[in-house]
Design an enzyme around this catalytic site. Sequence first.
Site, short mmCIF file in Angstrom:
data_model
loop_
_atom_site.label_atom_id
_atom_site.label_comp_id
_atom_site.label_asym_id
_atom_site.label_seq_id
_atom_site.Cartn_x
_atom_site.Cartn_y
_atom_site.Cartn_z
N GLU A 98 11.15 45.75 77.57
CA GLU A 98 11.72 46.23 78.84
C GLU A 98 12.20 47.66 78.69
O GLU A 98 12.37 48.14 77.57
CB GLU A 98 12.94 45.37 79.22
CG GLU A 98 12.61 43.96 79.59
CD GLU A 98 13.87 43.15 79.87
OE1 GLU A 98 14.99 43.70 79.80
OE2 GLU A 98 13.73 41.96 80.15
N LYS A 113 15.13 50.38 78.78
CA LYS A 113 16.59 50.37 78.60
C LYS A 113 17.17 51.39 79.58
O LYS A 113 16.97 52.60 79.44
CB LYS A 113 16.96 50.73 77.17
CG LYS A 113 18.45 50.67 76.91
CD LYS A 113 18.71 50.82 75.42
CE LYS A 113 20.17 50.83 75.05
NZ LYS A 113 21.13 51.29 75.99
N ASP A 152 19.80 53.66 81.49
CA ASP A 152 20.99 54.39 81.06
C ASP A 152 21.96 54.47 82.23
O ASP A 152 21.97 55.44 82.98
CB ASP A 152 20.59 55.79 80.58
CG ASP A 152 21.70 56.43 79.77
OD1 ASP A 152 22.67 55.74 79.46
OD2 ASP A 152 21.58 57.63 79.47
N TYR A 155 18.49 42.51 84.49
CA TYR A 155 17.62 42.18 83.37
C TYR A 155 18.08 40.96 82.58
O TYR A 155 17.58 40.68 81.50
CB TYR A 155 17.48 43.37 82.42
CG TYR A 155 18.78 44.09 82.12
CD1 TYR A 155 19.79 43.46 81.41
CD2 TYR A 155 18.98 45.39 82.56
CE1 TYR A 155 20.97 44.11 81.15
CE2 TYR A 155 20.18 46.05 82.30
CZ TYR A 155 21.18 45.41 81.60
OH TYR A 155 22.36 46.04 81.33
N LYS A 196 15.79 53.33 70.61
CA LYS A 196 16.26 54.52 71.35
C LYS A 196 15.23 55.64 71.25
O LYS A 196 14.74 55.96 70.16
CB LYS A 196 17.59 55.01 70.75
CG LYS A 196 18.76 54.08 71.01
CD LYS A 196 19.31 54.34 72.42
CE LYS A 196 20.78 54.13 72.56
NZ LYS A 196 21.71 55.08 72.15
N CYS A 214 19.45 98.20 81.10
CA CYS A 214 18.32 97.51 80.46
C CYS A 214 18.54 97.46 78.94
O CYS A 214 18.83 98.48 78.33
CB CYS A 214 17.02 98.22 80.79
SG CYS A 214 15.62 97.57 79.88
N CYS A 242 15.58 99.95 77.50
CA CYS A 242 15.49 101.40 77.76
C CYS A 242 16.79 101.98 78.31
O CYS A 242 16.88 103.16 78.59
CB CYS A 242 14.34 101.69 78.71
SG CYS A 242 14.66 101.10 80.38
N CYS A 272 14.77 95.75 85.65
CA CYS A 272 14.65 97.12 85.16
C CYS A 272 13.45 97.71 85.88
O CYS A 272 12.34 97.20 85.75
CB CYS A 272 14.41 97.13 83.65
SG CYS A 272 13.92 98.75 83.07
N CYS A 276 9.58 101.71 80.71
CA CYS A 276 10.42 100.89 79.83
C CYS A 276 9.59 100.24 78.72
O CYS A 276 8.60 99.55 78.97
CB CYS A 276 11.13 99.80 80.64
SG CYS A 276 11.99 98.61 79.60
S1 IVH Z 1 19.99 43.05 77.65
C1 IVH Z 1 23.73 40.83 75.56
N1 IVH Z 1 18.32 44.66 78.74
O1 IVH Z 1 22.25 48.66 77.27
C2 IVH Z 1 23.22 42.14 75.98
N2 IVH Z 1 20.49 45.51 78.26
O2 IVH Z 1 23.31 49.69 74.79
C3 IVH Z 1 22.13 41.95 76.91
N3 IVH Z 1 20.83 47.84 78.97
O3 IVH Z 1 24.97 46.52 77.17
C4 IVH Z 1 21.65 43.21 77.38
N4 IVH Z 1 18.83 48.14 79.80
O4 IVH Z 1 24.23 47.54 79.45
C5 IVH Z 1 19.55 44.54 78.27
N5 IVH Z 1 16.69 45.97 79.76
C6 IVH Z 1 17.93 45.83 79.28
C7 IVH Z 1 18.87 46.90 79.33
C8 IVH Z 1 20.15 46.68 78.78
C9 IVH Z 1 20.02 48.70 79.59
C10 IVH Z 1 22.21 48.18 78.58
C11 IVH Z 1 23.21 47.06 78.65
C12 IVH Z 1 23.67 46.92 77.25
C13 IVH Z 1 23.47 48.30 76.70
C14 IVH Z 1 23.45 48.38 75.22
#
Ligand code: IVH
Length: 675
Positions: free
Chosen positions: A117, A119, A121, A226, A314, A408, A411, A426, A431
Amino acid sequence: MEKIKIKDRIIVLRELIDKYNYYYYSKNSSIISDSEYDILMKELEELERKYLKEEKDNFLSLKVGSTLKNTKFTKAIHKSPMLSLSNSYNIGEVLDFIKKVEKNIIAPKISLSYDLELKLDGISISLIYEDGELVKGITRGDGKVGEDVTENIMSIESIPKKLKEKISLEVRGEIILPISKFNTLNIERLENGEEIFANPRNAAAGTLRQLDSEIVKKRGLDGYFYFLLNAEFFGFTSHLKSIEYLEKLGFKTTGICEKLIEISSIEERIKYWEKEKEKLNYETDGLVLKVDNLEVWDELGNTTKAPRWAIAYKFPAKQVTTKLLGITWQVGRTGKITPVAELEKVTLSGSSVKRASLHNYDEIVRKDIKIGDTIFIEKAAEIIPQVVSVVKEVRTGEEIEIPIVTNCPSCDSILIKEEDTVDLKCNNLECIGKKIGRIKYFVSRDGMNVTGFGDKLVEKFIELGYLNDCADIYNLKNLKKELLEIEKLGEKSIEKLLEAIENSKKASFEKVLYSLGISHIGKYASKILAEKFKNIDNLISMELEDIREIEGIGKKGSESIYYFFRNEENLKIIEKLKGFGVGFSILDEEKNTENFLEFFVGKTFLITGKLSLGTRNQVQDLIKELGGTNSVSINKKLDYLIVGEDAGSKLKKAEKIESIKILTEQEFFNIVETK
Ligand code: IVH
């Protein structure tokens, strides 16, 4: 390390991490990049585990999230703890995770599958539904107790308040601010003189923690989910299936939960998402690999901080912090003055960085950047790192204001601020800095692509008087003796350079056009112009109004082309380049003379007005096929002007030149018919 020193280091690390946590969780701002934070945390984790075995409860590295010291919200207890994820930074660590999982499950051995999946932010959130109705929204907090932000959650449009089924459940996901909304918000804040958010996550956190839910509504937060808690209880054996169920109930998911067919495909998928993520309207800082088989989740269990059935991978850091040591002002080929940030060396996305771009002085003022500041830099789509923001929280008071330049840097001429732009320029034609810029641009990879002709060499040759304009590079072969006398330049490298210079004469017309460095005419515009005009003389003879009509060339571009060719100096350089054998035309494809009609051979034609018997392109193709040439402007060399409906200034102009014969569209086709 001696024990006492280790203890000191642990204290330092704890203090630092406490401070970073406070800003991140309580002030919604980052004063260190994620990757730098992760490195410190890893160090603390190792030291605490190795040397403080007895005090496990106090380990800072085992704590999740914030302490909720200063929260304005009511606290709420999580029924099941909200954990974090273990991080990994390379494929080896991901594979180790899989090995560990496979080793840890006891008989009966089942064949496991994995889901990948994105992740997200953002801010983690837990939502509680009773009989299909949303009753509570709680942030992660310290994992055990979070903040009750139900009212704000209720004002997020995409979060379902009523589910499609009347069931009770707890679901976890992420609250984010879409990138497009983040950009609009920052523009608005700039206009109101407010501090801008450094990134969408900080903006989302700041918004979710607003006490006024109207503001939350206005800013357009979004929620993606998720994780369905106790999914097995709902009869699921697969995580992927439980995510599909969430979608069915009305939850938004990223839509990306890929079942890995083979473990070996992980590397390819990571590479794919590293690129593809740039197209998304939300920020992702990595991928999450999860065991799909829910029946082993319990068996695998959790560490204090994270589940053992998932791992985060990451992406390499996009942003890092560093110190601004100073500003260098540079003059470019067009005379534009650009400030360049001189930085304390850092590693960013795997490469070492010492300089970053700041577009103009206004940007320095807008971002309130001072020398000595700690700043965030990032690699954007461009290769050159950019300064993102200043970490004002760590200012010492010793930082120095950056004064605007008045002269400048090359020059010393007084700089001009042009109307309608924020750029300082300039305008001195002589120049030397501009000259260096033009020649560097001419030999660059996107230009004539003379390999081995680096910036230093260009500057050296100019300094020695061997180069005055870009055409002079083709004269260097006559200065071989002199070049051999330059220190550190071996015979072999000179030979190579001269060969690359000779080879560059074969560059296509569009590359040559680009290399001339006409303002606002980049790669794309050069291609359009080359294809349309076929040779430089056609382009030079164009009137401004005709250039303006060309699709793909903007207003600024057309003016810039027109005036470029009205400058004697530029025309001289073009002649000089032609003299050296640089090609200024597209060579016509071999002509098929079979269909030629005597009337057309050797004659030039131009079309004006609206045609009714064929499109302009069709008629131009016909002219070519019959042996004629299409002209691009009214000039003395033109033989025939084909006139359609509503012909205007071109017809008037042609009538004044006796040698041009006027044909109506019908007359033209009558001649074609004689074939
Ligand atoms: S599963 C028990 N799935 O990333 C933890 N977390 O750095 C289950 N996060 O605390 C989390 N995308 O807030 C899961 N596809 C994803 C996610 C995800 C972002 C976050 C979540 C977690 C943090 C950890």
